[in-house]
Design an enzyme around this catalytic site. Structure first.
Site, PDB file in Angstrom:
ATOM      1  N   HIS A   1       0.831  -1.208   0.000  1.00 34.11           N
ATOM      2  CA  HIS A   1       0.000   0.000   0.000  1.00 34.11           C
ATOM      3  C   HIS A   1       0.860   1.251   0.000  1.00 34.11           C
ATOM      4  O   HIS A   1       0.350   2.351   0.043  1.00 34.11           O
ATOM      5  CB  HIS A   1      -0.877  -0.025   1.255  1.00 34.11           C
ATOM      6  N   CYS A   2       2.186   1.080  -0.021  1.00 39.98           N
ATOM      7  CA  CYS A   2       3.060   2.266   0.027  1.00 39.98           C
ATOM      8  C   CYS A   2       3.895   2.402  -1.248  1.00 39.98           C
ATOM      9  O   CYS A   2       3.754   3.351  -2.000  1.00 39.98           O
ATOM     10  CB  CYS A   2       4.034   2.173   1.203  1.00 39.98           C
ATOM     11  N   ILE A   3       4.778   1.399  -1.461  1.00 41.38           N
ATOM     12  CA  ILE A   3       5.833   1.559  -2.460  1.00 41.38           C
ATOM     13  C   ILE A   3       5.311   1.735  -3.881  1.00 41.38           C
ATOM     14  O   ILE A   3       5.802   2.587  -4.615  1.00 41.38           O
ATOM     15  CB  ILE A   3       6.841   0.401  -2.352  1.00 41.38           C
TER      16      ILE A   3
ATOM     17  N   ASP B   1       3.051   5.616  -3.381  1.00 41.27           N
ATOM     18  CA  ASP B   1       3.580   6.917  -2.944  1.00 41.27           C
ATOM     19  C   ASP B   1       4.347   7.672  -4.041  1.00 41.27           C
ATOM     20  O   ASP B   1       4.109   8.864  -4.256  1.00 41.27           O
ATOM     21  CB  ASP B   1       4.477   6.737  -1.711  1.00 41.27           C
TER      22      ASP B   1
END
Ligand code: SAJ
Length: 447
Positions: free
Chosen positions: A283-285, A288
């Site tokens: 859910h980040c890399i 973002d």
């Protein structure tokens, strides 16, 4: 007790709030009680604050009220202790904001289907908070977003209440660095970057967080803090993209990318190891950096590294499926009609999180080629994705033996890799889970 420097130059509202924060008599709140917000609730409770958890999900509110925890990293005993001591309240009613001295916003910042930032969670929460914003309050945004979000979205909505930032209320950004499941670095001991709208905002935010977080890293503005977070995760996405491209290069040069990465990693300085894989999940890399490249487009700049890394990383599921196709061809079998077992569907080892998992893309692509696809993942009983849904095979052993080809997509620690190697006819190992035994086996293809 942590004191705050140059308090004499601060406006009265700041000095009063800092005094309450230093004395822990302040009532603080966390909006968004997920994998970031709930550990923050615990950290603030642990520091001695009275904490109000606010979330639109009534189930989360009810669970907390019963002293239960739905986040593995937060023991239920800690929640129950805070509830029993009357130092934790949970509600879905934003009117509670009017009783708070400070609050933190920890809501999701996903992408829309178009690939653009979806700021709807931040906008909705900001509007809800603004209705109850009062003089003398501090607000800290933690949700990862593009540089300028705090100033362009939160500030105007709050100042429209007739309050002046840095004088009547205090606004800052402090990026979350929560890595679910990690035990060594926690919310309390991971250094925390923090940037204010004004110097007074920074001083107030430092007093707010300084009671609970061991190390603060103050920066000159909210934008600097927003950008620092995006650099952290863009660094990972770009380096994973690089190593995936090195895998493609080695494939064409007939070299073993895993041997080469291990050799390069023997350098004790100036190198950081990343590993190729079937794509980029989480859910980040994967997400973002696209907030950053989107923002740069608004100032007519193309963030080429981010876009190239995203192109390479999002193409890796196709590379993995091609390896399966080639492996089946080597034994005279088409993909169409072949039984293929996908081993591990979570986005990284030893988690159950499926968000953006490349294994889901691999399953979809194999299905489109007519393969009979099954999966096994000890953490994921069922997958509903796009137009298909599958249940985890009941017996790994039976599935391994009956598969024409097994593709290892997520290398959970619980797997017995010797058993997988022994029981499979053909294996595509996208994670080098089988190591040297895989390299030595004629039935194993690696990235
Ligand atoms: N991946 C590779 N090769 C690598 C590393 C990761 O293909 O060398 C893949 C993983 O399989 C996964 C994706 O990339 O699909 C992301 O992996 P990750 O290790 O970056 O894990 P995340 O997404 O959980 O990232 C989080 C981030 N934490 C925060 O944003 C607070 C990241 O900054 C951390 O560095 C990372 O955890 C971590 O180190 O565990």
């Amino acid at each position: 007790m942590k004191r705050t420097e140059n308090s004499a130059a601060l406006p009265p509202a700041a000095r009063q709030l800092i005094a309450k924060l230093n004395a822990r008599t302040a009532r603080v709140g966390v909006v968004g009680l997920g994998y970031v917000g709930l550990p923050l609730v615990e950290a603030f409770g642990h520091a001695g604050y009275t904490v109000v958890g606010i979330d639109v999900d009534e189930r989360k509110v009810q669970a907390l009220k019963k002293g239960q925890s739905y986040i593995e990293d937060v023991p239920a005993a800690r929640i129950k202790e805070l509830i029993d001591q009357g130092r934790l309240e949970a509600t879905a009613d934003f009117a509670a904001v009017s009783t708070l001295d400070a609050l933190s916003i920890c809501v999701p910042t996903p992408l829309r289907k178009t690939g653009d930032p979806d700021l709807s969670f931040i906008v909705n929460v900001t509007e809800a908070i603004a209705r109850f914003l009062h003089p003398g309050m501090a607000i800290v945004l933690e949700s990862t977003s593009y540089p300028g979000t705090t100033r362009e979205i939160l500030l105007p909505k709050f100042e429209s209440r007739g309050l002046k930032v840095g004088k009547d209320f205090f606004l800052a950004f402090s990026p979350e660095r929560v890595d679910p499941g990690r035990k060594d670095w926690t919310t309390i001991n991971t250094p925390k970057v923090i940037g204010g709208m004004t110097p007074a905002c920074l001083e107030v935010a430092k007093a707010y967080y300084g009671q609970a977080i061991q190390t603060l890293v103050p920066v000159s503005s909210a934008e600097a803090a927003e950008m620092a977070k995006l650099l952290e995760n863009t660094f990972r996405a770009v380096n994973i993209g690089l190593v995936n491209e090195v895998a493609l290069m080695c494939d064409r040069l007939g070299l073993d990318v895993w041997e080469i990465i291990d050799a390069a990693a023997s350098k004790p300085f100036g190198f950081m190891k990343f590993s190729p894989g079937p794509g980029l999940g989480g859910h980040c890399i994967p997400i973002d950096p696209l907030y950053l490249s989107w923002k740069l487009k608004t100032v007519n700049y193309t963030a080429r590294f981010i876009e190239l890394a995203s192109e390479i990383n999002t193409n890796m599921p196709r590379v993995a499926v091609q390896k399966v196709q080639d492996a089946l061809n080597s034994v005279g079998k088409p993909v169409k009609g072949s039984r293929i077992l996908v081993l591990g569907v979570a986005y990284k080892p030893d988690v159950s999180d499926l968000r953006e998992s490349p294994a889901l893309d691999v399953i979809g692509l194999l299905g489109k080629k007519g393969a009979r696809v099954a999966y096994h993942d000890p953490y994921v009983p069922e997958v509903k994705h796009d137009s298909w849904n599958l249940r985890c095979v009941p017996s790994l052993q039976t599935a391994l033996k009956s598969a024409d080809c097994v593709i290892i997509t997520t290398h959970h620690s619980v797997y017995d890799w010797d058993k997988v190697l022994r029981m499979s006819r053909l294996i595509v190992d996208t994670r080098n889970a089988l190591g040297a035994k895989g390299k030595a086996s004629a039935k194993v293809t690696r990235l």
